[in-house]
Design an enzyme around this catalytic site. Structure first.
Site, mmCIF file in Angstrom:
data_model
loop_
_atom_site.group_PDB
_atom_site.id
_atom_site.type_symbol
_atom_site.label_atom_id
_atom_site.label_comp_id
_atom_site.label_asym_id
_atom_site.label_seq_id
_atom_site.Cartn_x
_atom_site.Cartn_y
_atom_site.Cartn_z
ATOM 1 N N CYS A 161 0.794 -1.227 0.000
ATOM 2 C CA CYS A 161 0.000 0.000 0.000
ATOM 3 C C CYS A 161 0.830 1.284 0.000
ATOM 4 C CB CYS A 161 -0.964 -0.009 1.184
ATOM 5 S SG CYS A 161 -2.042 -1.463 1.182
ATOM 6 N N HIS A 305 -2.550 8.493 5.722
ATOM 7 C CA HIS A 305 -2.764 7.131 5.228
ATOM 8 C C HIS A 305 -4.141 6.660 5.695
ATOM 9 C CE1 HIS A 305 -1.794 3.274 3.600
ATOM 10 N NE2 HIS A 305 -1.902 2.666 4.764
ATOM 11 N N HIS A 338 -9.778 2.291 0.283
ATOM 12 C CA HIS A 338 -8.331 2.075 0.306
ATOM 13 C C HIS A 338 -7.914 1.436 -1.016
ATOM 14 C CE1 HIS A 338 -4.354 1.186 1.305
ATOM 15 N NE2 HIS A 338 -4.491 0.462 2.396
#
Length: 410
Positions: A161, A305, A338
């Site tokens: 990620c 994030h 996400h």
């Protein structure tokens, strides 16, 4: 050292096709996940923020005899928009073409966490693979490079990620080191049954939506799409008369927790290190350093994030509260979920749009806030203060990256 400018943007997201659609969606501040149309998604929470099928542009199903998966098609669509937005021409042949572009000095740095897994999972066909032919799992950079004619570095970063944040930083380094004049950089991610099933097994999928920093959050919800930025040296952009400059990639900081395969190190020491390094390189004040307060030419906003998972949000919040107090946050994941390996690129896209328009859009409501996540999430649109935006992206394996985007000089 030459500035690294952002001269083009492209996006394909759950908000639709195009960077303009993304900006409008940021202001609408309302989206929700859908159930994936996968007959073999036998899992508790088969939810995802999906790119609308009607918004996926027509494109080639193969390149050079190799099939293209959903992720590569996303990357190609976003790259085409970004290149057109930058006013660049597709290159043909080894000679200098395209309005003065030398193909040997054009690079590609794109990322993905899962790659073209749909070619192997075949989720839309009820289980049969999409193609009986061999297909590379991570072709997005070569697909875009082959389409554009880029003869410089073509690299695909795939460290989960944090991947597209690293890709953008690699692109900036290629320019600063003199290896490239232009870099097509960003990330792409598409639905993967394997990835979603793994997070279901981990108990890390929220049954409702992606709710970063919320008291009732129960995990994340994935999204898909692609975000691509054209990075260019200021000297090259000036010489060719670049028509638009969104800002500059002013600083980057990398670190690794070296702590656990999936969990962040609880003190947040290494994510703080990455943030500090990025801010130091950019010369951006945080309110705790350099005597600068938010709104006084220093840091104006943070795109965290913030995945919606329990420990990650708390650790990041503590570091942000200590390092960038009172600086407003804008949560991209609350908007589109996400996006895995493309998450850093979508955050960079959002930061570039905020800098361009000098406006911080409203956050998607996430419900009652977790008292352990003491960070400001404005519910209304407001003029941007400061001259910089901080972007964070973290990943399994403790991979951390922070990027600072700033206003470009006249």
């Amino acid at each position: 050292m030459d500035d690294v400018l952002v001269t083009g943007l492209g996006a394909l997201s759950p908000l639709g096709a195009g960077a303009d659609a993304f900006w409008r969606g940021m202001h609408k501040a309302d989206t929700a996940p859908s159930r994936v149309p996968d007959p073999l998604a036998h899992m508790d929470h088969p939810l995802m923020y999906l790119v609308p099928e009607a918004d996926i542009p027509d494109g080639p199903e193969e390149q050079d005899g190799l099939p293209l998966g959903r992720g590569s098609r996303f990357a190609l669509a976003a790259a085409r928009e970004a290149v057109a937005d930058a006013g660049l021409a597709v290159l043909e042949g080894p000679e200098t073409t395209g309005g003065g572009l030398d193909p040997r000095r054009v690079a590609v740095a794109l990322s993905t966490g899962m790659g073209d897994t749909d070619l192997h999972e075949g989720w839309w066909t009820g289980g049969a693979p999409a193609s009986g032919r061999w297909a590379p799992p991570f072709p997005s950079a070569s697909v875009v490079g082959g389409w554009f004619g880029a003869q410089g570095v073509n690299t695909c970063v795939s460290n989960a990620c944090a991947a597209s944040g690293y890709a953008l930083s690699v692109g900036a380094d290629l320019i600063r080191s003199g290896e490239a004049d232009v870099v097509i950089a960003g990330g792409a991610e598409a639905y993967s049954r394997t990835a979603l099933a793994c997070f279901n097994r981990l108990g890390a999928i929220d049954p409702e939506r992606c709710r970063p920093f919320a008291a009732e959050r129960q995990g994340t919800v994935f999204g898909e799409g692609a975000a691509v930025l054209v990075l260019e040296s200021a000297t090259h952009a000036r010489a060719r008369g670049a028509r638009t400059v969104y800002g500059r990639l002013a600083g980057a900081g990398w670190s690794c927790d070296a702590y656990h395969a999936t969990a962040p190190e609880p003190s947040g020491e290494q994510i703080e290190r990455a943030m500090r390094e990025a801010l130091r390189e950019a010369g951006a004040g945080t309110g705790t350093e350099s005597g600068a307060e938010p709104g006084s030419g220093g840091l104006g906003f943070v795109i965290p994030h913030g995945t919606g998972t329990e420990l990650n949000d708390v650790v990041e919040s503590r570091v942000l509260d200590a390092l960038t107090p009172r600086t407003p946050l804008y949560s991209v994941k609350a908007l589109i979920g996400h996006t895995g390996g493309a998450a850093g690129a979508f955050a960079a896209l959002a930061a570039s749009l905020v800098l361009r328009h000098r406006t911080l859009p409203p956050n998607v409501p996430v419900g009652e806030r977790d008292p352990e996540c003491a960070v400001p999430l404005p519910s209304g649109s407001a003029p941007m203060t400061g001259a910089y935006g901080l972007v964070n992206a973290y990943a399994f394996g403790g991979n951390n990256i922070s990027l600072v985007f700033g206003e470009a000089a006249a």
